[in-house]
Design an enzyme around this catalytic site. Structure first.
Site, PDB file in Angstrom:
ATOM      1  N   ASN A 207       3.550 -11.592  11.473  1.00 19.58           N
ATOM      2  CA  ASN A 207       3.672 -10.387  10.721  1.00 19.58           C
ATOM      3  C   ASN A 207       2.624  -9.577  10.857  1.00 19.58           C
ATOM      4  OD1 ASN A 207       1.743 -11.568   8.849  1.00 19.58           O
ATOM      5  ND2 ASN A 207       3.350 -12.463   7.546  1.00 19.58           N
ATOM      6  N   ASP A 280      11.481 -16.917   8.770  1.00 18.24           N
ATOM      7  CA  ASP A 280      12.247 -17.911   9.438  1.00 18.24           C
ATOM      8  C   ASP A 280      13.722 -17.520   9.941  1.00 18.24           C
ATOM      9  OD1 ASP A 280      10.410 -19.896   8.344  1.00 18.24           O
ATOM     10  OD2 ASP A 280      11.592 -20.393   6.547  1.00 18.24           O
TER      11      ASP A 280
END
Length: 334
Positions: A207, A280
């Protein structure tokens, strides 16, 4: 910037039954949902009256759950203890039809549990029960053995690193050797502290915060993400990079576009209730699409749509092909 419904349906059909290996830290995610009506007389903290509880798969096990929900066959590799939490993890995996043959018993440490306390749909507290660190020699041998078995039939490998001990230098040396020898793409959800372990990976999915920590550079604007991403790929010898940018969507660095700007993909999230486990979902959808022969842009667009669906759910969650196709139908209707 997005697949149409027919393209998504075709890709999802090709994903069905594909084997994708998942190596990483297996854990149990617990949720305590309640209401808050007063402050404790013992300390200036809110009192949560628990109304219901929920336990779901977490960490690498949640990646496997996402793969299963998408129609692929996950091959989960990790460790757990034969304790109450470990039994719950095994029960949840078995209930989903996910094989547990790749799990190694580690009697030296408890199964990892993350407990989140939710009051009025807001996370108020997280409690972690864990004992991170390098596994002993017998567990390492077990992990390497399970890896070799899984990669004999898998079309891709996901490394789901939560820095709890499963991802370590000896195991990653085995990953690198096996994937190179067998031509298997390996895709990493990274932890910045383990940066050196990911050298030579096919692709990483950090991220924005992780990208900044991995490169010690700002990664907010499009230009900053471009500079940081190129630096990270060069340093680690990555073929590609998929930076998840929250409300700004994603930035895909593809191997055939070495000097071009990354491909910016706007977010598809309409409502955001909970981002827990969204990473995920992204790595599961992207890797499953690649395993099914999708190109990286197709894989990234599918992963972006999957993330848009899953963040509208409360708690760690998965997304199914039917939900994804409904999402595409809604997008086309608008």
């Amino acid at each position: 910037m997005r697949l149409d419904r027919a393209q998504a349906e075709s890709l999802l059909q090709r994903m069905e039954g594909r084997k994708v290996a998942v190596l990483g830290d297996v854990m149990l995610d617990e949720y305590l949902f309640g209401e808050v009506n007063r402050i404790s007389p013992e300390a200036p903290v809110p009192v949560v009256r628990v109304l219901r509880e929920r336990a779901v798969l977490g960490g690498a096990a949640n990646v496997a759950a996402n793969l299963k929900a998408l129609g692929t066959e996950p091959l989960l590799i990790g460790t757990l203890q034969k304790d109450a939490a470990g039994d719950r993890v095994l029960g949840l995996l078995t209930g989903l039809g996910v094989s547990i043959s790749g799990l190694v018993l580690d009697t030296s440490r408890p199964t990892i549990i993350k407990t989140r306390v939710i009051g009025q749909q807001q996370q108020m507290l997280r409690i972690d029960r864990e004992d991170p660190g390098m596994p002993d020699a017998a567990v390492l041998l077990g992990l390497k053995d399970r890896l070799e078995r899984a990669l004999s039939s898998a079309s891709a490998l996901i490394v789901s690193d939560y820095a709890k001990g499963t991802i370590n230098e000896p195991v990653m040396d085995t990953v690198r050797a096996l994937c190179v020898a067998r031509g298997i793409p390996w895709i990493v959800d990274p932890k910045p502290a383990h940066k050196a372990l990911y050298r030579g990976a096919t692709l990483m999915t950090p991220n924005t915060k992780e990208t900044s920590e991995l490169t010690t550079r700002e990664a907010r604007s499009d230009m900053e993400v471009t500079i940081a991403g190129r630096a990270l790929m060069a340093e680690l010898g990555l073929k590609g990079l998929l930076v998840t940018r929250s409300e700004r969507g994603m930035a895909l660095f593809a191997p055939d576009e070495e000097h071009a700007a990354p491909w910016m993909i706007p977010t598809e999230a309409r409502e955001v209730f909970d981002v827990s486990g969204a990473g995920d979902t992204v790595i599961a959808a992207f890797s499953a699409a690649v395993a099914a022969g999708g190109d990286w842009r197709e894989a990234a667009m599918l992963a972006n749509a999957a993330a848009g669906v899953v963040v509208a759910k409360v708690g760690t969650a998965t997304v199914t092909p039917l939900e994804l196709l409904a999402h595409y139908h809604e997008q086309e209707a608008n």
